[in-house]
Design an enzyme around this catalytic site. Structure first.
Site, PDB file in Angstrom:
ATOM      1  CB  THR A  13      20.660  16.995 -48.560  1.00 19.62           C
ATOM      2  OG1 THR A  13      21.646  16.102 -49.059  1.00 19.62           O
ATOM      3  CG2 THR A  13      21.281  17.991 -47.611  1.00 19.62           C
ATOM      4  CB  VAL A  15      16.574  12.962 -44.282  1.00 18.64           C
ATOM      5  CG1 VAL A  15      16.648  14.447 -43.959  1.00 18.64           C
ATOM      6  CG2 VAL A  15      15.980  12.713 -45.645  1.00 18.64           C
ATOM      7  N   GLY A  16      18.514  10.174 -45.197  1.00 15.40           N
ATOM      8  CA  GLY A  16      18.474   8.716 -45.286  1.00 15.40           C
ATOM      9  C   GLY A  16      17.722   8.187 -46.496  1.00 15.40           C
ATOM     10  CB  THR A  18      21.036   6.450 -50.225  1.00 16.72           C
ATOM     11  OG1 THR A  18      21.044   7.613 -51.049  1.00 16.72           O
ATOM     12  CG2 THR A  18      21.754   5.314 -50.934  1.00 16.72           C
ATOM     13  CB  VAL A  19      19.817   4.397 -45.332  1.00 15.65           C
ATOM     14  CG1 VAL A  19      19.458   3.329 -44.313  1.00 15.65           C
ATOM     15  CG2 VAL A  19      21.288   4.794 -45.215  1.00 15.65           C
ATOM     16  CE  LYS A  34      20.988  10.765 -55.933  1.00 18.04           C
ATOM     17  NZ  LYS A  34      20.437  11.118 -54.603  1.00 18.04           N
ATOM     18  CG  ASP A  45      22.931   8.483 -53.241  1.00 18.40           C
ATOM     19  OD1 ASP A  45      23.948   8.570 -52.517  1.00 18.40           O
ATOM     20  OD2 ASP A  45      21.974   9.273 -53.160  1.00 18.40           O
ATOM     21  CD  GLU A 100      18.551   8.507 -52.999  1.00 15.77           C
ATOM     22  OE1 GLU A 100      18.949   7.318 -53.047  1.00 15.77           O
ATOM     23  OE2 GLU A 100      19.138   9.403 -52.357  1.00 15.77           O
ATOM     24  N   GLY A 101      15.467  11.050 -55.544  1.00 18.87           N
ATOM     25  CA  GLY A 101      15.784  12.440 -55.859  1.00 18.87           C
ATOM     26  C   GLY A 101      17.106  12.867 -55.246  1.00 18.87           C
ATOM     27  CB  ALA A 102      19.538  15.396 -55.870  1.00 16.39           C
ATOM     28  N   GLY A 103      18.529  15.599 -52.560  1.00 15.14           N
ATOM     29  CA  GLY A 103      18.061  16.516 -51.522  1.00 15.14           C
ATOM     30  C   GLY A 103      16.553  16.474 -51.367  1.00 15.14           C
TER      31      GLY A 103
HETATM   32  N1  LIG Z   1      18.021   4.249 -40.369  1.00 17.40           N
HETATM   33  C1  LIG Z   1      19.233   4.791 -40.170  1.00 17.40           C
HETATM   34  N2  LIG Z   1      19.956   4.421 -39.083  1.00 17.40           N
HETATM   35  C2  LIG Z   1      21.155   4.961 -38.845  1.00 17.40           C
HETATM   36  N3  LIG Z   1      21.754   5.884 -39.617  1.00 17.40           N
HETATM   37  C3  LIG Z   1      21.096   6.290 -40.713  1.00 17.40           C
HETATM   38  C4  LIG Z   1      19.806   5.760 -41.059  1.00 17.40           C
HETATM   39  N4  LIG Z   1      19.415   6.359 -42.206  1.00 17.40           N
HETATM   40  C5  LIG Z   1      20.396   7.198 -42.548  1.00 17.40           C
HETATM   41  N5  LIG Z   1      21.408   7.175 -41.662  1.00 17.40           N
HETATM   42  C6  LIG Z   1      22.661   7.989 -41.678  1.00 17.40           C
HETATM   43  O1  LIG Z   1      22.466   9.167 -42.426  1.00 17.40           O
HETATM   44  C7  LIG Z   1      23.442   9.252 -43.477  1.00 17.40           C
HETATM   45  C8  LIG Z   1      22.791   9.889 -44.671  1.00 17.40           C
HETATM   46  O2  LIG Z   1      21.919   8.958 -45.253  1.00 17.40           O
HETATM   47  P1  LIG Z   1      21.697   8.897 -46.822  1.00 17.40           P
HETATM   48  O3  LIG Z   1      22.988   8.966 -47.535  1.00 17.40           O
HETATM   49  O4  LIG Z   1      20.823   7.726 -47.060  1.00 17.40           O
HETATM   50  O5  LIG Z   1      20.921  10.286 -47.031  1.00 17.40           O
HETATM   51  P2  LIG Z   1      20.276  10.854 -48.378  1.00 17.40           P
HETATM   52  O6  LIG Z   1      19.012  11.499 -47.969  1.00 17.40           O
HETATM   53  O7  LIG Z   1      20.211   9.779 -49.376  1.00 17.40           O
HETATM   54  O8  LIG Z   1      21.314  11.980 -48.867  1.00 17.40           O
HETATM   55  P3  LIG Z   1      21.454  12.656 -50.360  1.00 17.40           P
HETATM   56  O9  LIG Z   1      20.581  13.875 -50.326  1.00 17.40           O
HETATM   57  O10 LIG Z   1      22.915  12.994 -50.423  1.00 17.40           O
HETATM   58  O11 LIG Z   1      21.050  11.643 -51.379  1.00 17.40           O
HETATM   59  C9  LIG Z   1      23.915   7.803 -43.695  1.00 17.40           C
HETATM   60  O12 LIG Z   1      25.197   7.698 -44.188  1.00 17.40           O
HETATM   61  C10 LIG Z   1      23.822   7.233 -42.310  1.00 17.40           C
HETATM   62  O13 LIG Z   1      24.984   7.553 -41.603  1.00 17.40           O
HETATM   63  C1  LIG Z   2      25.338  17.006 -52.449  1.00 14.53           C
HETATM   64  C2  LIG Z   2      24.196  16.355 -51.688  1.00 14.53           C
HETATM   65  N1  LIG Z   2      24.611  15.069 -51.222  1.00 14.53           N
HETATM   66  C3  LIG Z   2      22.917  16.258 -52.521  1.00 14.53           C
HETATM   67  N2  LIG Z   2      23.113  15.324 -53.580  1.00 14.53           N
HETATM   68  C4  LIG Z   2      22.443  17.598 -53.045  1.00 14.53           C
HETATM   69  C5  LIG Z   2      21.836  18.408 -51.934  1.00 14.53           C
HETATM   70  C6  LIG Z   2      21.406  19.765 -52.369  1.00 14.53           C
HETATM   71  C7  LIG Z   2      20.780  20.562 -51.243  1.00 14.53           C
HETATM   72  C8  LIG Z   2      20.468  21.943 -51.649  1.00 14.53           C
HETATM   73  C9  LIG Z   2      19.695  22.685 -50.593  1.00 14.53           C
HETATM   74  O1  LIG Z   2      18.598  22.258 -50.210  1.00 14.53           O
HETATM   75  O2  LIG Z   2      20.196  23.702 -50.103  1.00 14.53           O
HETATM   76 MG   LIG Z   3      20.999   9.618 -51.302  1.00 15.15          MG
END
Ligand SMILES: Nc1ncnc2c1ncn2[C@@H]1O[C@H](COP(=O)(O)OP(=O)(O)OP(=O)(O)O)[C@@H](O)[C@H]1O
Ligand SMILES: C[C@H](N)[C@H](N)CCCCCC(=O)O
Ligand SMILES: [Mg+2]
Length: 214
Positions: A13, A15-16, A18-19, A34, A45, A100-103
């Site tokens: 989770t 790791v970016g 959504t970005v 999503k 997201d 997009e998946g969750a985590g």
């Molecule tokens: N390329 C990037 N450059 C700088 N910061 C980044 C970048 N990608 C991600 N981040 C940072 O990491 C945070 C988490 O990114 P994001 O919300 O895209 O993660 P996610 O994997 O979609 O999380 P989730 O599991 O909740 O859906 C962002 O809010 C941002 O601060």
């Molecule tokens: C709440 C968060 N932003 C994600 N949508 C869900 C992440 C679940 C992670 C569970 C795990 O791997 O332990």
């Molecule tokens: Mg996300």
């Protein structure tokens, strides 16, 4: 990138995903979906994609919106909801779509099934997002092994942001044949303008016969 329907997963989770989704939605001109949002319902997201993308993409509504910022199996149980794999069906109005998946891959969606099972059911090739932190090599190679084991095609690994060269190199050298690499730069402050600049800097490198053509 002929086939434009992909499932974006990550090595964990935050790791970016959504970005990276926002960048690739603009880069490829796809719609976005999503299926399960847990937590952040006021800044979901889908809402972030809407705010960051320049292309005004179609965004399909979430199948589940869970209030708790937790693993879907936990959030859904607390909210008296039972998530089932059979509930999900792909929006078919569009040829180009990022889901997009969750985590990460082994995030449970109920007491028996995982995000990777949803990916398998939807039948899309995967895009795996990794970000550089201590431990990311192990998380990336484990995620790749899980996808290979399940027979899910891994189209791309995304190196999201700045990477330690030795980390990037070892991951690149263990990508399965047929998996290409996408590089997205570190973005100082995530907003629409900076995202659009990053889209202009996206690099895609083909991986052939176990080696990269740079
Ligand atoms: N390329 C990037 N450059 C700088 N910061 C980044 C970048 N990608 C991600 N981040 C940072 O990491 C945070 C988490 O990114 P994001 O919300 O895209 O993660 P996610 O994997 O979609 O999380 P989730 O599991 O909740 O859906 C962002 O809010 C941002 O601060
Ligand atoms: C709440 C968060 N932003 C994600 N949508 C869900 C992440 C679940 C992670 C569970 C795990 O791997 O332990
Ligand atoms: Mg996300």
């Amino acid at each position: 990138m002929m086939n434009k329907r992909y499932f974006i997963t990550g090595i964990g989770t935050e790791v970016g995903k959504t970005v990276v989704s926002a960048a690739l939605v603009d880069y490829l001109g796809t719609a976005y979906w999503k299926p399960i949002q847990s937590g952040d319902l006021q800044a979901s997201d889908s809402m972030r994609i809407r705010a960051l993308c320049t292309s005004e993409p179609t965004i399909f509504p979430e199948q589940y919106q869970l209030k708790h910022p937790a693993s879907p199996h936990d959030a859904s149980e607390r909210e008296g909801i039972q998530i089932s794999l059979t509930d999900f069906s792909m929006p078919n109005q569009t040829a180009a779509l990022l889901v997009e998946g969750a985590g990460g891959l082994f995030v449970p969606i109920n007491s028996e099934e995982f995000m990777i099972d949803l990916m398998d059911q939807l039948g899309l090739p995967a895009i795996l997002v990794c970000r550089d932190y201590l431990g990311c090599i192990n998380h990336t190679l484990l995620s790749i092994a899980a996808l290979v084991h399940k027979g899910i095609q891994l189209a791309f690994v995304v190196f999201n942001g700045a990477f330690e060269p030795a980390t990037q190199r070892v991951i690149e050298s263990h990508l399965p044949a047929g998996t290409d690499a996408i590089y997205i730069p570190e973005i100082k402050e995530i907003n629409k303008m900076n995202l659009s600049t990053a889209v202009g800097q996206i690099k895609i490198v083909e991986h052939t016969n176990g080696a990269f053509r740079k």
